[in-house]
Design a protein around this motif. Structure first.
Motif, mmCIF file in Angstrom:
data_model
loop_
_atom_site.group_PDB
_atom_site.id
_atom_site.type_symbol
_atom_site.label_atom_id
_atom_site.label_comp_id
_atom_site.label_asym_id
_atom_site.label_seq_id
_atom_site.Cartn_x
_atom_site.Cartn_y
_atom_site.Cartn_z
ATOM 1 N N LEU A 52 0.842 -1.201 0.000
ATOM 2 C CA LEU A 52 0.000 0.000 0.000
ATOM 3 C C LEU A 52 0.872 1.244 0.000
ATOM 4 C CD1 LEU A 52 -2.763 -1.093 2.558
ATOM 5 C CD2 LEU A 52 -3.009 -0.881 0.076
ATOM 6 N N ALA A 53 1.968 1.190 0.754
ATOM 7 C CA ALA A 53 2.906 2.314 0.766
ATOM 8 C C ALA A 53 3.566 2.483 -0.600
ATOM 9 C CB ALA A 53 3.967 2.097 1.843
ATOM 10 N N ALA A 54 3.944 1.373 -1.220
ATOM 11 C CA ALA A 54 4.611 1.436 -2.521
ATOM 12 C C ALA A 54 3.722 2.084 -3.581
ATOM 13 C CB ALA A 54 5.025 0.034 -2.960
ATOM 14 N N LEU A 55 2.408 1.878 -3.462
ATOM 15 C CA LEU A 55 1.466 2.421 -4.442
ATOM 16 C C LEU A 55 0.859 3.748 -4.007
ATOM 17 C CD1 LEU A 55 -0.368 -0.870 -5.496
ATOM 18 C CD2 LEU A 55 1.262 0.469 -6.836
ATOM 19 N N GLY A 56 1.299 4.271 -2.868
ATOM 20 C CA GLY A 56 0.764 5.547 -2.405
ATOM 21 C C GLY A 56 -0.679 5.473 -1.987
ATOM 22 N N LEU A 57 -1.100 4.339 -1.413
ATOM 23 C CA LEU A 57 -2.502 4.130 -1.045
ATOM 24 C C LEU A 57 -2.758 4.245 0.454
ATOM 25 C CD1 LEU A 57 -3.380 1.127 -3.405
ATOM 26 C CD2 LEU A 57 -4.151 3.498 -3.618
ATOM 27 N N LEU A 58 -1.742 4.604 1.224
ATOM 28 C CA LEU A 58 -1.936 4.761 2.661
ATOM 29 C C LEU A 58 -2.607 6.103 2.958
ATOM 30 C CD1 LEU A 58 1.437 3.373 4.071
ATOM 31 C CD2 LEU A 58 -0.796 2.258 4.075
ATOM 32 N N PRO A 59 -3.314 6.206 4.097
ATOM 33 C CA PRO A 59 -3.974 7.484 4.440
ATOM 34 C C PRO A 59 -2.975 8.596 4.682
ATOM 35 C CG PRO A 59 -4.050 5.938 6.287
ATOM 36 C CD PRO A 59 -3.552 5.165 5.102
ATOM 37 N N GLY A 60 -3.484 9.822 4.717
ATOM 38 C CA GLY A 60 -2.631 10.986 4.826
ATOM 39 C C GLY A 60 -1.796 11.042 6.079
ATOM 40 N N LYS A 61 -2.265 10.398 7.164
ATOM 41 C CA LYS A 61 -1.502 10.430 8.410
ATOM 42 C C LYS A 61 -0.249 9.567 8.362
ATOM 43 C CE LYS A 61 -4.095 6.704 10.688
ATOM 44 N NZ LYS A 61 -4.909 6.336 11.869
ATOM 45 N N ALA A 62 -0.103 8.756 7.312
ATOM 46 C CA ALA A 62 1.067 7.884 7.187
ATOM 47 C C ALA A 62 2.250 8.676 6.639
ATOM 48 C CB ALA A 62 0.763 6.709 6.272
ATOM 49 N N SER A 63 3.415 8.433 7.212
ATOM 50 C CA SER A 63 4.662 9.010 6.724
ATOM 51 C C SER A 63 5.459 7.914 6.032
ATOM 52 C CB SER A 63 5.466 9.595 7.891
ATOM 53 O OG SER A 63 6.766 9.964 7.474
ATOM 54 N N VAL A 64 5.757 8.104 4.751
ATOM 55 C CA VAL A 64 6.456 7.091 3.951
ATOM 56 C C VAL A 64 7.767 7.676 3.454
ATOM 57 C CG1 VAL A 64 6.350 5.578 1.930
ATOM 58 C CG2 VAL A 64 4.251 6.092 3.220
ATOM 59 N N THR A 65 8.861 6.979 3.731
ATOM 60 C CA THR A 65 10.168 7.387 3.223
ATOM 61 C C THR A 65 10.864 6.188 2.589
ATOM 62 O OG1 THR A 65 11.268 6.938 5.344
ATOM 63 C CG2 THR A 65 10.422 9.171 4.990
ATOM 64 N N GLY A 66 11.894 6.470 1.827
ATOM 65 C CA GLY A 66 12.618 5.405 1.146
ATOM 66 C C GLY A 66 12.441 5.517 -0.350
ATOM 67 N N SER A 67 12.695 4.420 -1.044
ATOM 68 C CA SER A 67 12.648 4.418 -2.503
ATOM 69 C C SER A 67 11.792 3.264 -3.009
ATOM 70 C CB SER A 67 14.069 4.300 -3.076
ATOM 71 O OG SER A 67 14.039 4.168 -4.481
ATOM 72 N N VAL A 68 10.926 3.574 -3.976
ATOM 73 C CA VAL A 68 10.134 2.571 -4.687
ATOM 74 C C VAL A 68 10.342 2.829 -6.167
ATOM 75 C CG1 VAL A 68 7.850 1.618 -5.132
ATOM 76 C CG2 VAL A 68 8.406 2.497 -2.850
ATOM 77 N N ARG A 69 11.030 1.928 -6.842
ATOM 78 C CA ARG A 69 11.338 2.134 -8.257
ATOM 79 C C ARG A 69 10.661 1.079 -9.127
ATOM 80 N NH1 ARG A 69 15.370 5.660 -9.658
ATOM 81 N NH2 ARG A 69 16.455 6.667 -7.924
ATOM 82 N N LEU A 70 10.006 1.556 -10.168
ATOM 83 C CA LEU A 70 9.399 0.700 -11.180
ATOM 84 C C LEU A 70 10.213 0.844 -12.452
ATOM 85 C CD1 LEU A 70 7.095 -1.086 -12.334
ATOM 86 C CD2 LEU A 70 5.826 1.036 -12.785
ATOM 87 N N GLU A 71 10.963 -0.196 -12.803
ATOM 88 C CA GLU A 71 11.883 -0.162 -13.944
ATOM 89 C C GLU A 71 12.790 1.066 -13.866
ATOM 90 O OE1 GLU A 71 9.181 -0.474 -17.298
ATOM 91 O OE2 GLU A 71 9.706 -2.589 -17.509
ATOM 92 N N GLY A 72 13.279 1.350 -12.653
ATOM 93 C CA GLY A 72 14.187 2.459 -12.462
ATOM 94 C C GLY A 72 13.533 3.803 -12.246
ATOM 95 N N ARG A 73 12.216 3.880 -12.395
ATOM 96 C CA ARG A 73 11.488 5.145 -12.232
ATOM 97 C C ARG A 73 11.003 5.277 -10.798
ATOM 98 N NH1 ARG A 73 5.759 6.425 -15.286
ATOM 99 N NH2 ARG A 73 5.549 8.623 -14.693
ATOM 100 N N GLU A 74 11.383 6.351 -10.121
ATOM 101 C CA GLU A 74 11.032 6.552 -8.715
ATOM 102 C C GLU A 74 9.548 6.877 -8.566
ATOM 103 O OE1 GLU A 74 11.055 6.190 -5.096
ATOM 104 O OE2 GLU A 74 13.126 6.246 -5.833
ATOM 105 N N LEU A 75 8.871 6.104 -7.665
ATOM 106 C CA LEU A 75 7.458 6.333 -7.389
ATOM 107 C C LEU A 75 7.231 7.024 -6.051
ATOM 108 C CD1 LEU A 75 5.845 2.945 -8.521
ATOM 109 C CD2 LEU A 75 6.212 5.028 -9.871
ATOM 110 N N CYS A 76 8.112 6.773 -5.091
ATOM 111 C CA CYS A 76 7.930 7.345 -3.760
ATOM 112 C C CYS A 76 8.058 8.871 -3.844
ATOM 113 C CB CYS A 76 8.963 6.783 -2.789
ATOM 114 S SG CYS A 76 8.600 7.116 -1.059
ATOM 115 N N GLY A 77 7.014 9.565 -3.444
ATOM 116 C CA GLY A 77 7.019 11.020 -3.530
ATOM 117 C C GLY A 77 6.559 11.560 -4.861
ATOM 118 N N SER A 78 6.191 10.678 -5.797
ATOM 119 C CA SER A 78 5.723 11.139 -7.108
ATOM 120 C C SER A 78 4.345 11.784 -6.991
ATOM 121 C CB SER A 78 5.652 9.964 -8.092
ATOM 122 O OG SER A 78 6.927 9.440 -8.354
#
Length: 337
Positions: A52-78
């Motif tokens: 859920l974190a990798a897809l950005g589906l967690l609620p707004g109160k969640a804090s997500v850090t780190g890196s999620v890459r799809l074929e080298g493309r960064e998703l975290c924070g996108s």
């Protein structure tokens, strides 16, 4: 293919906190193209939260850090627009309770054709034709007649099949199946597992299979990650983990499986309970429940490190391979089929 994009999805040091309470503690995980990866562990260990974190589906109160890459493309924070293109189109997710995921006031045909319009631009008769093909593919009988029916007019197993059809509408490269057989009886469970295996073979998509059911994981997956208290504690092939688990927690999961062959024996439960994320031990989170704990375990959290046999392990005092292979309590043979 470059080394940087050798994997379809790469998670690096993925952390999640809710209201300041850390629930994921730096997940490193790769999913290769076309592979089937199992994610197992007790409830609350972070299996679903990871994706859920990798897809950005967690609620707004969640804090997500780190890196999620799809074929080298960064998703975290996108931006949201980028993630909406990825969800369903590149990475699709099906959930354990289809009745809460399907819209009860829209017909099944309408819901599938909406997915086709969003992800593939199909509309009108072309969308209906493709929707009927997907319904046939997942084993819905008499699809044309049932195209305009509603969720309550299908059984639980058929609703799960329809969820899979909607997930396949975007032709995803990765399908995440989150406890897809939990609410189904044994016969329907087997049918859904067979369906996932067949669809993966036919489409070539990668599969992440999240489950408590070790037997199901052994049927569907090639590689397994075991999670405990927001960390991966052991990772390896199905053959490695099912024949010779090395982390005491992994071994405990197998020891708690009832056997249907041979004489009756008392199950060996894992003592204690899963720790509260607010009060995790200073060292290894499993130390209070582990028979191999030493003073070192209580003060030093282990890192997930590569082993000589190719697996990864986070344990200061793992079960030796020779001991694991000769253990009195063996893994039930039906789980290795």
């Amino acid at each position: 293919m470059t080394a940087a994009t050798a994997n379809l999805v790469e998670l690096r040091n993925l952390k999640v906190a809710f209201d300041g309470v850390q629930v994921l503690h730096g997940i490193d995980l790769d999913v290769a193209r076309g592979e089937a990866l199992g994610l197992v562990g007790e409830s609350g260990c972070g299996k679903s939260v990871t994706w859920l974190a990798a897809l950005g589906l967690l609620p707004g109160k969640a804090s997500v850090t780190g890196s999620v890459r799809l074929e080298g493309r960064e998703l975290c924070g996108s931006p949201r627009s980028t993630l909406e293109q990825v969800r369903g189109g590149r990475i699709a997710m099906i959930f354990q309770d289809p009745s809460s995921s399907l819209n009860p006031v829209l017909s099944i045909g309408r819901q599938i054709t909406e997915a086709l319009a969003i992800h593939r631009g199909l509309r009108g008769e072309a969308a209906k034709t493709e929707a009927l093909r997907l319904m046939d593919m997942v084993g819905i009988p008499d699809a044309r007649r049932r195209f305009d029916l509603y969720t309550h007019e299908f059984s639980g197993g058929q609703c799960q099949r329809l969820m899979i059809a909607m997930a396949l509408a975007g032709k995803p490269d990765l399908l995440i199946a989150d406890e897809p057989t939990t609410a189904l009886d044994a016969t329907i469970q087997a049918q859904i597992l067979d369906l996932l295996i067949r669809l993966q073979a036919e489409t070539g998509m990668a599969l992440v299979f999240i489950s408590h059911d070790l037997g199901a994981v052994s049927q569907v997956c090639e590689r397994v990650c075991v999670m405990y208290a927001g960390r991966i504690v052991e990772e390896g092939s199905v053959a490695q983990l099912f024949s010779s688990p090395r982390h005491p927690y992994t071994r405990g999961l197998f020891d708690a499986i009832p056997r249907i062959d041979g004489p009756r024996k008392r199950l060996i439960p894992i003592p204690g309970t899963v720790p509260n994320p607010k009060t995790l031990p200073q060292g290894c989170a499993f130390a209070p429940r582990c028979s191999r704990t030493t003073a070192f375990c209580e003060t030093s959290p282990p890192s997930l490190l590569p082993q000589k046999d190719g697996r990864k392990l986070a344990c200061a005092h793992p079960i030796e391979l020779a001991v694991a292979g000769k253990a009195e309590r063996k893994v039930p043979e039906d789980l290795l089929q």
